[in-house]
Design an enzyme around this catalytic site. Structure first.
Site, PDB file in Angstrom:
ATOM      1  N   THR A 133      -6.951 -51.661 102.376  1.00 36.85           N
ATOM      2  CA  THR A 133      -7.167 -50.242 102.650  1.00 36.85           C
ATOM      3  C   THR A 133      -6.369 -50.015 103.928  1.00 36.85           C
ATOM      4  O   THR A 133      -6.806 -50.372 105.020  1.00 36.85           O
ATOM      5  CB  THR A 133      -8.662 -49.915 102.824  1.00 36.85           C
ATOM      6  OG1 THR A 133      -9.336 -50.234 101.599  1.00 36.85           O
ATOM      7  CG2 THR A 133      -8.872 -48.443 103.122  1.00 36.85           C
ATOM      8  N   PRO A 134      -5.151 -49.472 103.777  1.00 33.11           N
ATOM      9  CA  PRO A 134      -4.130 -49.574 104.822  1.00 33.11           C
ATOM     10  C   PRO A 134      -4.284 -48.605 106.001  1.00 33.11           C
ATOM     11  O   PRO A 134      -3.488 -47.687 106.184  1.00 33.11           O
ATOM     12  CB  PRO A 134      -2.840 -49.307 104.048  1.00 33.11           C
ATOM     13  CG  PRO A 134      -3.256 -48.381 102.961  1.00 33.11           C
ATOM     14  CD  PRO A 134      -4.641 -48.825 102.572  1.00 33.11           C
ATOM     15  N   CYS A 135      -5.263 -48.856 106.834  1.00 30.01           N
ATOM     16  CA  CYS A 135      -5.440 -48.034 108.034  1.00 30.01           C
ATOM     17  C   CYS A 135      -4.244 -48.162 108.979  1.00 30.01           C
ATOM     18  O   CYS A 135      -4.030 -47.289 109.825  1.00 30.01           O
ATOM     19  CB  CYS A 135      -6.742 -48.378 108.740  1.00 30.01           C
ATOM     20  SG  CYS A 135      -6.938 -50.117 109.160  1.00 30.01           S
ATOM     21  N   HIS A 136      -3.450 -49.221 108.807  1.00 31.98           N
ATOM     22  CA  HIS A 136      -2.251 -49.371 109.654  1.00 31.98           C
ATOM     23  C   HIS A 136      -1.230 -48.280 109.370  1.00 31.98           C
ATOM     24  O   HIS A 136      -0.333 -48.061 110.181  1.00 31.98           O
ATOM     25  CB  HIS A 136      -1.619 -50.757 109.468  1.00 31.98           C
ATOM     26  CG  HIS A 136      -1.067 -51.018 108.109  1.00 31.98           C
ATOM     27  ND1 HIS A 136      -1.851 -51.482 107.076  1.00 31.98           N
ATOM     28  CD2 HIS A 136       0.183 -50.861 107.605  1.00 31.98           C
ATOM     29  CE1 HIS A 136      -1.099 -51.608 105.986  1.00 31.98           C
ATOM     30  NE2 HIS A 136       0.140 -51.233 106.283  1.00 31.98           N
TER      31      HIS A 136
END
Length: 165
Positions: A133-136
Site C-alpha cells: 500500500t504505497p504511502c511512499h
C-alpha cells in the site's frame, strides 16, 4: 498463525508478515519483525513465526525491484483500522500508479474528502503494509518527500526506482 520473512532489497531489508493464505498484514523496511507487530490492528494479530515459505509475495517483491512496477498489484493485503475512512484511503492509495506520485492534497481529494488533508496524512502514517500500500507515493504540496516511517532515503530510492522503470 502468521508467518514472517525478511528479504534483502535495493532499499534494504524488507520484512513481511503474512497470513496462512499469503495476504500481507504488515511489511516494512526493517529486519526486525518486532517493529511490525504494533502496526497490525489488534483484531488481526496472531502468533508469528519465521518461515522460508510465505507464499508468492517474495517473488512479487523481487519482480518489482527487477523493474516490473506492476508486480505488487497482485499482492493481497489485509489492513484493518476500525475506521471506514482509513480502509477506503488505503484502497485508494493502492491505486496510485508507480512513477505518478500525488500530493497529500490530491490524495485527500482522491479519497473523497478534499478538505481532509490531515486525515490523508494519517492514512499514510498508519499504513501497516509499506510498499504494497504505497504511502511512499504521497508527497508534500511542494513536491518534497514529507515523512516516511522507514526513512526518507528509502522513500527517495523507491520513488526513483519507480520513475526510472
Amino acid at each position: 498463525m502468521l508467518k514472517h520473512r525478511t528479504v534483502d532489497t535495493k532499499a534494504g531489508p524488507l520484512t513481511v508478515v503474512v497470513t496462512g493464505t499469503g495476504a500481507v498484514r504488515a511489511a516494512g523496511f526493517t529486519p526486525e519483525v518486532s517493529e511490525l507487530v504494533d502496526l497490525i490492528h489488534p483484531r488481526l494479530r496472531e502468533p508469528i513465526e519465521s518461515a522460508d515459505d510465505v507464499g508468492p509475495v517474495i517473488g512479487h517483491v523481487k519482480s518489482y525491484f527487477d523493474g516490473d512496477r506492476s508486480a505488487l498489484d497482485a499482492v493481497v493485503v489485509e489492513q484493518y483500522s476500525g475506521g471506514e475512512y482509513l480502509r477506503h484511503a488505503w484502497q485508494v492509495m493502492r491505486e496510485i500508479k508507480p512513477g505518478a506520485p500525488v500530493t497529500y492534497s490530491e490524495f485527500a481529494r482522491l479519497s473523497g474528502r478534499p478538505a481532509a488533508i490531515r486525515a490523508a496524512a494519517t492514512a499514510c502514517s498508519r499504513n501497516p503494509v509499506a510498499l504494497f500500500t504505497p504511502c511512499h507515493r504521497v508527497l508534500r504540496l511542494d513536491g518534497s518527500l514529507g515523512g516516511y516511517r522507514w526513512g526518507l532515503p528509502v522513500k527517495r530510492l523507491l520513488l526513483d526506482h519507480e520513475a526510472a522503470a
